[in-house]
Design an enzyme around this catalytic site. Structure first.
Site, PDB file in Angstrom:
ATOM      1  N   ASP A   1       1.573   7.217   1.636  1.00 29.50           N
ATOM      2  CA  ASP A   1       2.047   8.379   0.867  1.00 29.50           C
ATOM      3  C   ASP A   1       3.234   8.974   1.629  1.00 29.50           C
ATOM      4  O   ASP A   1       3.119  10.049   2.241  1.00 29.50           O
ATOM      5  CB  ASP A   1       0.913   9.411   0.753  1.00 29.50           C
ATOM      6  CG  ASP A   1      -0.309   8.818   0.078  1.00 29.50           C
ATOM      7  OD1 ASP A   1      -0.294   8.660  -1.152  1.00 29.50           O
ATOM      8  OD2 ASP A   1      -1.272   8.493   0.792  1.00 29.50           O
TER       9      ASP A   1
ATOM     10  N   HIS B   1       0.851  -1.187   0.000  1.00 27.38           N
ATOM     11  CA  HIS B   1       0.000   0.000   0.000  1.00 27.38           C
ATOM     12  C   HIS B   1       0.889   1.239   0.000  1.00 27.38           C
ATOM     13  O   HIS B   1       1.138   1.832   1.051  1.00 27.38           O
ATOM     14  CB  HIS B   1      -0.932  -0.028   1.219  1.00 27.38           C
ATOM     15  CG  HIS B   1      -1.945   1.057   1.242  1.00 27.38           C
ATOM     16  ND1 HIS B   1      -3.069   1.006   2.047  1.00 27.38           N
ATOM     17  CD2 HIS B   1      -2.024   2.237   0.572  1.00 27.38           C
ATOM     18  CE1 HIS B   1      -3.779   2.098   1.874  1.00 27.38           C
ATOM     19  NE2 HIS B   1      -3.157   2.878   0.985  1.00 27.38           N
TER      20      HIS B   1
ATOM     21  N   GLU C   1     -11.004   3.437   6.157  1.00 27.03           N
ATOM     22  CA  GLU C   1     -10.077   4.508   6.562  1.00 27.03           C
ATOM     23  C   GLU C   1     -10.925   5.621   7.178  1.00 27.03           C
ATOM     24  O   GLU C   1     -10.649   6.103   8.264  1.00 27.03           O
ATOM     25  CB  GLU C   1      -9.296   5.024   5.338  1.00 27.03           C
ATOM     26  CG  GLU C   1      -8.326   6.163   5.655  1.00 27.03           C
ATOM     27  CD  GLU C   1      -7.703   6.782   4.394  1.00 27.03           C
ATOM     28  OE1 GLU C   1      -8.307   6.703   3.309  1.00 27.03           O
ATOM     29  OE2 GLU C   1      -6.611   7.380   4.518  1.00 27.03           O
TER      30      GLU C   1
ATOM     31  N   HIS D   1       1.300   4.612  -2.710  1.00 20.88           N
ATOM     32  CA  HIS D   1       0.865   5.267  -3.952  1.00 20.88           C
ATOM     33  C   HIS D   1       2.090   5.899  -4.598  1.00 20.88           C
ATOM     34  O   HIS D   1       2.776   6.709  -3.953  1.00 20.88           O
ATOM     35  CB  HIS D   1      -0.177   6.343  -3.652  1.00 20.88           C
ATOM     36  CG  HIS D   1      -1.413   5.800  -2.990  1.00 20.88           C
ATOM     37  ND1 HIS D   1      -2.576   5.520  -3.672  1.00 20.88           N
ATOM     38  CD2 HIS D   1      -1.659   5.455  -1.694  1.00 20.88           C
ATOM     39  CE1 HIS D   1      -3.477   5.037  -2.844  1.00 20.88           C
ATOM     40  NE2 HIS D   1      -2.951   4.994  -1.629  1.00 20.88           N
TER      41      HIS D   1
ATOM     42  N   HIS E   1      -9.528   0.645  -0.923  1.00 21.78           N
ATOM     43  CA  HIS E   1      -9.449   1.400   0.328  1.00 21.78           C
ATOM     44  C   HIS E   1     -10.830   1.347   0.978  1.00 21.78           C
ATOM     45  O   HIS E   1     -11.825   1.716   0.348  1.00 21.78           O
ATOM     46  CB  HIS E   1      -9.100   2.863   0.060  1.00 21.78           C
ATOM     47  CG  HIS E   1      -7.672   3.114  -0.302  1.00 21.78           C
ATOM     48  ND1 HIS E   1      -7.006   2.426  -1.281  1.00 21.78           N
ATOM     49  CD2 HIS E   1      -6.779   4.011   0.207  1.00 21.78           C
ATOM     50  CE1 HIS E   1      -5.764   2.879  -1.369  1.00 21.78           C
ATOM     51  NE2 HIS E   1      -5.592   3.841  -0.482  1.00 21.78           N
TER      52      HIS E   1
HETATM   53  N1  HPA Z   1      -6.866   7.215   1.124  1.00 21.97           N
HETATM   54  C1  HPA Z   1      -7.641   7.525   0.093  1.00 21.97           C
HETATM   55  N2  HPA Z   1      -7.128   7.928  -1.056  1.00 21.97           N
HETATM   56  C2  HPA Z   1      -5.804   8.033  -1.191  1.00 21.97           C
HETATM   57  C3  HPA Z   1      -4.983   7.731  -0.156  1.00 21.97           C
HETATM   58  C4  HPA Z   1      -5.539   7.286   1.052  1.00 21.97           C
HETATM   59  O1  HPA Z   1      -4.853   6.965   2.020  1.00 21.97           O
HETATM   60  N3  HPA Z   1      -3.712   7.937  -0.580  1.00 21.97           N
HETATM   61  C5  HPA Z   1      -3.783   8.345  -1.854  1.00 21.97           C
HETATM   62  N4  HPA Z   1      -5.051   8.405  -2.231  1.00 21.97           N
HETATM   63 ZN    ZN Z   2      -3.802   4.714   0.237  1.00 26.37          ZN
END
Ligand code: HPA
Ligand code: ZN
Length: 365
Positions: free
Chosen positions: A302, A19, A223, A21, A220
């Site tokens: 990220d 995970h 979160e 990006h 995802h």
């Molecule tokens: N969550 C949702 N979208 C995203 C994320 C994330 O952690 N990172 C990059 N796009």
């Molecule tokens: Zn992510």
């Protein structure tokens, strides 16, 4: 670096990332370098020339941008900066530099051995940058990284919930018809962006198409959304993995469901704290999931935005939870088992885990 006696084990431990990006690895300094190379003005110009917004002072320099990245108030505040930065990525060479700089850093600093990297295809096609530029640049860097470090890396597109379902469907169809999956250039399908007001059922046709073509699937979920969102995403999309998934911890019944299905969560605890999902890392459900037998891997998400590269994530988890060597072994083995790579590659990766743990035990630590 953490103060734990296990720190040498944590640096030696082979790491597997599921995970991260690609665009989330774009550091402020590389962003400014690529902007200068590609003649792109920073700060970005206002969308309305007749009533311009005041320029965002965060874009004065790499240092001011880095400082702004330390105070995200939410996922949407972060996504604003994340999408703005896409503008500097134009050519295959840009994507190659980005990929090489992240993977070489992670190989050296964290002993990263296998990476399954996300990218956001619609964030590029909507600016006129073809998907092949991302894929070609990524694969060129991945080949160099394999030769130099023995690290394997694959690429998975993440559709964006911020775009329409129709747009996502046509993007997936384009990637299938271009032969990216047939040729093994792409290996799975993900879904990211905000979960608010975007129920899983909306995206089912997209995941049905991916399933029909035998494409690995993750999304995802949990979160921002509640535990029920995680369960619905797994059921509607037939997911093998869930990205984040931390809110599942709020419902014991959903935790049991994940254990029973053997779904792996790709947890990103440093990201969760940076985006104010949890007040501190100790409040994330790492301990709870370990004790309940939920499989998970630890990831950076990220890293250029959240100040936590992969080794920092491992150290932060150790500082917050004081895990044992045996628990780290469980995390490493589950991460290998949940990877989308061949059985041969999994066997090699498991061997590496075993060697490091044997060395640690023999030293009597
Ligand atoms: N969550 C949702 N979208 C995203 C994320 C994330 O952690 N990172 C990059 N796009
Ligand atoms: Zn992510």
């Amino acid at each position: 670096m953490c103060k734990s006696p296990l720190h040498p084990l944590l640096t030696a431990l082979p790491k597997y990332e599921h995970h991260v990006h690609l665009e989330g690895t774009l550091s402020p300094s590389l962003l400014f370098t690529l902007a200068a190379k590609n003649n792109i003005s920073l700060p970005p110009s206002s969308p309305s020339p007749s009533s311009p917004d005041p320029p965002d002072p965060a874009f004065l320099s790499p240092a001011t941008l880095s400082a702004r990245y330390t105070s995200f108030s939410s996922l949407s505040d972060f996504l604003h900066y994340y999408y703005l930065a896409f503008r500097v990525l134009l050519t295959p060479a840009d994507f190659e530099s980005l990929t090489y700089s992240y993977l070489s850093h992670a190989a050296r600093s964290a002993n990263l051995r296998h990476a399954e990297v996300f990218f956001d295809p619609q964030g590029h096609t909507s600016r006129g940058v073809p998907i092949s530029h991302v894929v070609d640049g990524f694969l060129a860097a991945a080949a160099r990284i394999k030769a130099e470090f023995g690290l394997t890396a694959t690429l998975t597109p993440c559709l964006l919930r911020d775009f329409s379902v129709e747009d996502g469907l046509s993007c997936l169809k384009e990637m299938i018809s271009s032969g990216f999956y047939r040729d093994g250039k792409l290996i799975g399908l993900g879904l990211c962006g905000t979960e608010i007001s975007k129920p899983p059922a909306m995206w089912k046709p997209i995941f049905d198409l991916a399933k029909h073509h035998g494409i690995h699937r993750t999304a995802h979920a949990g979160e921002e959304g509640p535990a029920a969102y995680v369960r619905a995403a797994v059921e509607e999309f037939g997911l093998e993995r869930v990205d984040h998934g931390v809110r599942a911890a709020e419902e014991e019944e959903v935790v049991g469901f994940l254990v029973e299905r053997g779904v792996m969560l790709t947890m990103c605890p440093v990201s969760n704290v940076a985006l104010k999902g949890f007040a501190s890392l100790g409040e994330t459900p790492v301990r709870r999931f370990l004790d309940r037998g939920v499989r998970f891997s630890l990831n950076s998400d990220d890293p250029a935005y959240f100040g936590g590269y992969l080794q920092d994530v491992y150290c932060a988890v150790e500082e917050a939870f004081g895990l044992s060597a045996g628990e780290w072994e469980t995390i490493a083995r589950n991460a290998v088992e949940g990877s989308w790579c061949s059985q041969e590659r999994k066997a090699e990766l498991l061997d590496e885990v075993e060697k490091v743990l044997r060395g640690w035990t023999e030293k009597g630590e």
